[in-house]
Design a protein around this motif. Sequence first.
Motif, mmCIF file in Angstrom:
data_model
loop_
_atom_site.group_PDB
_atom_site.id
_atom_site.type_symbol
_atom_site.label_atom_id
_atom_site.label_comp_id
_atom_site.label_asym_id
_atom_site.label_seq_id
_atom_site.Cartn_x
_atom_site.Cartn_y
_atom_site.Cartn_z
ATOM 1 N N ALA A 3 12.643 40.901 7.588
ATOM 2 C CA ALA A 3 12.776 41.266 6.201
ATOM 3 C C ALA A 3 14.874 41.495 5.742
ATOM 4 C CB ALA A 3 13.197 43.064 6.538
ATOM 5 N N ARG A 4 14.839 41.599 4.313
ATOM 6 C CA ARG A 4 16.382 41.125 4.295
ATOM 7 C C ARG A 4 16.925 42.088 3.862
ATOM 8 N NH1 ARG A 4 15.257 39.119 -1.809
ATOM 9 N NH2 ARG A 4 14.422 41.250 -1.966
ATOM 10 N N PRO A 5 18.614 42.087 4.766
ATOM 11 C CA PRO A 5 19.103 43.587 4.920
ATOM 12 C C PRO A 5 18.957 44.002 3.735
ATOM 13 C CG PRO A 5 20.665 41.678 5.786
ATOM 14 C CD PRO A 5 19.186 41.150 5.280
ATOM 15 N N ARG A 7 21.961 45.293 0.462
ATOM 16 C CA ARG A 7 22.534 44.187 0.196
ATOM 17 C C ARG A 7 23.773 45.039 -0.378
ATOM 18 N NH1 ARG A 7 20.329 40.138 -2.656
ATOM 19 N NH2 ARG A 7 22.106 39.687 -4.110
ATOM 20 N N ARG A 42 24.896 46.120 6.052
ATOM 21 C CA ARG A 42 25.000 45.558 4.498
ATOM 22 C C ARG A 42 25.740 44.000 3.815
ATOM 23 N NH1 ARG A 42 26.265 50.067 0.821
ATOM 24 N NH2 ARG A 42 28.590 49.667 1.718
ATOM 25 N N ARG A 62 21.878 31.704 -3.091
ATOM 26 C CA ARG A 62 20.469 31.312 -2.563
ATOM 27 C C ARG A 62 20.104 31.100 -1.233
ATOM 28 N NH1 ARG A 62 18.789 29.473 -7.426
ATOM 29 N NH2 ARG A 62 18.545 27.435 -6.581
ATOM 30 N N ARG A 65 21.407 33.807 1.366
ATOM 31 C CA ARG A 65 20.526 34.873 1.816
ATOM 32 C C ARG A 65 19.594 34.591 2.661
ATOM 33 N NH1 ARG A 65 22.095 35.908 -4.428
ATOM 34 N NH2 ARG A 65 20.632 34.147 -5.272
ATOM 35 N N GLU A 66 19.089 33.433 2.171
ATOM 36 C CA GLU A 66 17.724 33.050 3.232
ATOM 37 C C GLU A 66 18.507 33.027 4.530
ATOM 38 O OE1 GLU A 66 13.949 31.682 4.035
ATOM 39 O OE2 GLU A 66 15.231 32.663 3.294
ATOM 40 N N ARG A 69 18.897 36.377 5.867
ATOM 41 C CA ARG A 69 17.354 36.888 5.861
ATOM 42 C C ARG A 69 17.748 36.171 7.840
ATOM 43 N NH1 ARG A 69 12.367 35.157 5.820
ATOM 44 N NH2 ARG A 69 12.211 33.771 5.236
ATOM 45 N N GLY A 73 18.431 39.837 9.890
ATOM 46 C CA GLY A 73 17.155 40.335 9.623
ATOM 47 C C GLY A 73 15.954 41.570 10.133
#
Length: 86
Positions: A3-5, A7, A42, A62, A65-66, A69, A73
């Motif tokens: 999952a994404r942490p 932000r 965060r 992008r 972020r990946e 994750r 994540g």
Amino acid sequence: MPARPPRLKQRREFQRVAGKGQRAARPGLVLQALPAPGQALRVGFTATKKIGNAVVRNRTKRRLREAVRLLLGDGRVAGYDLVLIG
């Protein structure tokens, strides 16, 4: 699939990490970290105009972020506010 942490989104959160946190610079990336005991990890992302136009900056964010994750994540790292600057 991790999952994404959560932000960091507000300017004052970014400024708090920049002002009080530790900083590590590498070619192409600056990491700012501020301990936040008792909280979940965060993460905030930003890209400066030095790296290119809006398309390049958005692509950079992008990819950051990946990477976060995939690497962070799973929730094992907690208690930090991180800002990644491309």
